[in-house]
Design a protein around this motif. Structure first.
Motif, PDB file in Angstrom:
ATOM      1  N   SER A  43       0.995  -0.910   0.018  1.00 52.02           N
ATOM      2  CA  SER A  43      -0.369  -0.477  -0.012  1.00 52.02           C
ATOM      3  C   SER A  43       1.047   1.509  -0.235  1.00 52.02           C
ATOM      4  O   SER A  43       1.877   1.114   0.672  1.00 52.02           O
TER       5      SER A  43
ATOM      6  N   ASN B 113      -5.356   3.663  -0.356  1.00 50.44           N
ATOM      7  CA  ASN B 113      -5.648   2.231   0.446  1.00 50.44           C
ATOM      8  C   ASN B 113      -4.337   0.902  -0.766  1.00 50.44           C
ATOM      9  O   ASN B 113      -3.735   1.055  -1.394  1.00 50.44           O
ATOM     10  N   PRO B 114      -4.510  -1.257  -0.189  1.00 49.83           N
ATOM     11  CA  PRO B 114      -3.919  -1.277  -1.051  1.00 49.83           C
ATOM     12  C   PRO B 114      -4.442  -1.311  -2.157  1.00 49.83           C
ATOM     13  O   PRO B 114      -4.531  -1.564  -3.051  1.00 49.83           O
ATOM     14  N   CYS B 115      -2.831  -1.104  -2.852  1.00 47.11           N
ATOM     15  CA  CYS B 115      -2.719  -1.938  -4.903  1.00 47.11           C
ATOM     16  C   CYS B 115      -2.207  -2.532  -5.391  1.00 47.11           C
ATOM     17  O   CYS B 115      -2.668  -2.815  -6.431  1.00 47.11           O
TER      18      CYS B 115
ATOM     19  N   THR C 137      -7.822  -6.471   1.566  1.00 44.50           N
ATOM     20  CA  THR C 137      -6.931  -6.895   1.346  1.00 44.50           C
ATOM     21  C   THR C 137      -7.777  -8.382   0.548  1.00 44.50           C
ATOM     22  O   THR C 137      -6.722  -9.709   0.672  1.00 44.50           O
TER      23      THR C 137
END
Length: 452
Positions: free
Chosen positions: A247, A252-254, A392
């Motif tokens: 991230s 946010n997680p990418c 996630t």
């Protein structure tokens, strides 16, 4: 403890020999136990033992008392078959179901018990150490054990005027390349060979078969601490390791990656990186490019470069894994992944096997040196570099295996060809016409004009 009656038929004694093992499952104990079988040579008998309830564990004191009555003041020759490990489960599992001798690993042992006029079986003898039974026999006979095997026994001169304790060690299947049944069958052959040698020497003996320690030890907790009643038993779900998630700071997680194995090889020496925890220093992501850098101990770096591009033909963005770069041992190897590693940008990519050497999806970049010495093998590989809207969790996976494989296509084409042949043959049969005129032997013959 149970002794087969000398007046009982041999088949009943054989059933009783295996029956006591099944009876033991009525009760259980956490005490370590080993079984003990004892029988004399033909024409001799052992003193009887009183019957006891199923699940009874024979103590060392009880065994000592019985050996005192069995081996009196006269000399005795005892054959002690001492196996490395032995439990009653070995008899129930490998003893042959329902008396099936062909499936049994103890055929010679069963034959010896059948031919003996009496036998003693202790299915649950209290085990307190590996040297208890040899020490008891040495004390009762007053002689030290003599380690022999089938070859040395055939050349050994046995003095029957004094007591003899002959020790035959037998292996077990732990750490062996053979199966447990094969090892126990080989031990049974040794037992049969030794008994034949003693019979040929015309020496009266008493044989004992037991183990140095239990082969299976089951610890049972007290039922008072558990709920009484029926419950559904299920296997605990295996622990699944978490995916690697990158991230950007405050976002946010990418990028996400998961694999059961991330194996790399240099000159056929394989290393699985999935067992180690990497750092993600150097990783980055934006709307069109993503770079996941995995830094492992030992100076190994594995990088995945992804890009997202709009294709007018499909009117959507597609994500491709452009390159996989490996840096180790001071060299850098680059592998191109445009051949088959792609998916819609909002999907993740999944493949059971991603390799660089067999059905390769990662093509080595031949313009670089030493790249052919490196090999990559990713098992159960899944990656997503764009459109991570589920936090996630991976998005819907686009799998590398297509629905119509070459085998399916060949099966369909073959089925269509056979169907065409069948329809064509059926059509030809339906075109056959029968004769509409038949000759009458009592009337004039049929004249068919040539104009018809």
């Amino acid at each position: 403890m149970k002794m087969a009656d000398s007046k009982r038929p041999s088949q009943v004694r054989l059933m009783a020999f295996f029956g006591f093992f099944f009876a033991l499952f009525a009760t259980g104990s956490s005490t370590a136990q080993v079984p003990l079988l004892m029988w004399p040579s033909e024409g001799f008998s052992l003193p009887p033992l009183g019957l006891s309830s199923a699940g009874h564990i024979t103590s060392n004191d009880q065994l000592t008392a019985y050996l005192t009555s069995a081996f009196g003041s006269s000399p005795h020759t005892v054959l002690l078959f001492l196996q490395d490990k032995l439990s009653k489960d070995d008899f129930t599992v490998f003893g042959g179901a329902f008396g099936n001798k062909q499936d049994s690993a103890f055929q010679n042992l069963q034959a010896a018990l059948q031919s003996s006029s009496s036998s003693v079986t202790l299915p649950a003898l209290e085990w307190s150490g590996s040297s208890v039974i040899p020490a008891l026999l040495q004390e009762k006979l007053g002689v030290s054990p003599l380690l022999v095997d089938a070859d040395t026994l055939s050349q050994l001169s046995i003095n029957t005027s004094v007591s003899n304790l002959l020790l035959i060690n037998l292996p077990y299947c732990a750490g062996s390349q053979k199966s447990c049944k094969a090892v126990l069958h080989d031990n049974d052959e040794i037992i049969g060979k030794v008994l034949d040698i003693m019979k040929a020497k015309n020496v009266h003996y008493t044989a004992i078969y037991t183990g140095l320690q239990p082969s299976r030890m089951i610890s049972e907790s007290s039922v008072t601490n558990e709920g009484v009643g029926r419950s559904l038993l299920q296997t605990a779900a295996p622990t699944v390791k978490a995916p690697i998630v990158f991230s950007e700071s405050g976002s946010n997680p990418c990028i996400m990656l998961w694999a059961q194995n991330l194996s790399i090889s240099f000159t056929n020496t394989w290393t699985d990186l999935a067992t180690e925890t990497p750092t993600l220093t150097g990783s980055m992501c934006n709307g069109s490019n993503s770079l996941l850098v995995l830094n492992y101990p030992g100076g190994i770096t594995l990088s995945f470069s992804l890009s997202s591009q709009f294709y007018p033909v499909s009117a959507r963005n597609w994500s491709t894994l452009d390159t996989v770069q490996l840096h180790a041992n001071g060299t850098t190897a680059t592998f191109l992944g445009r051949r088959g590693i792609y998916s819609p940008a909002e999907y993740s990519f999944h493949c059971q096997s991603v390799t660089s050497f067999q059905d390769a999806l990662l093509i080595p970049n031949n313009t670089l040196q030493n790249v052919t010495q490196w090999k990559l093998n990713f098992i159960d590989f899944q990656i997503q570099g764009f459109g991570l809207t589920n936090g996630t969790n991976f998005s819907y996976a686009s799998d590398c295996a297509s629905f119509f494989t070459p085998g399916i296509w060949m099966g369909l084409l073959t089925a269509l060809l056979m169907l065409y042949i069948f329809v064509y043959g059926l059509h030809m049969i339906m075109q056959l016409n029968t004769m509409d005129r038949f000759d009458d032997p009592k009337g004039p013959s049929i004249s068919v004009p040539q104009t018809e």
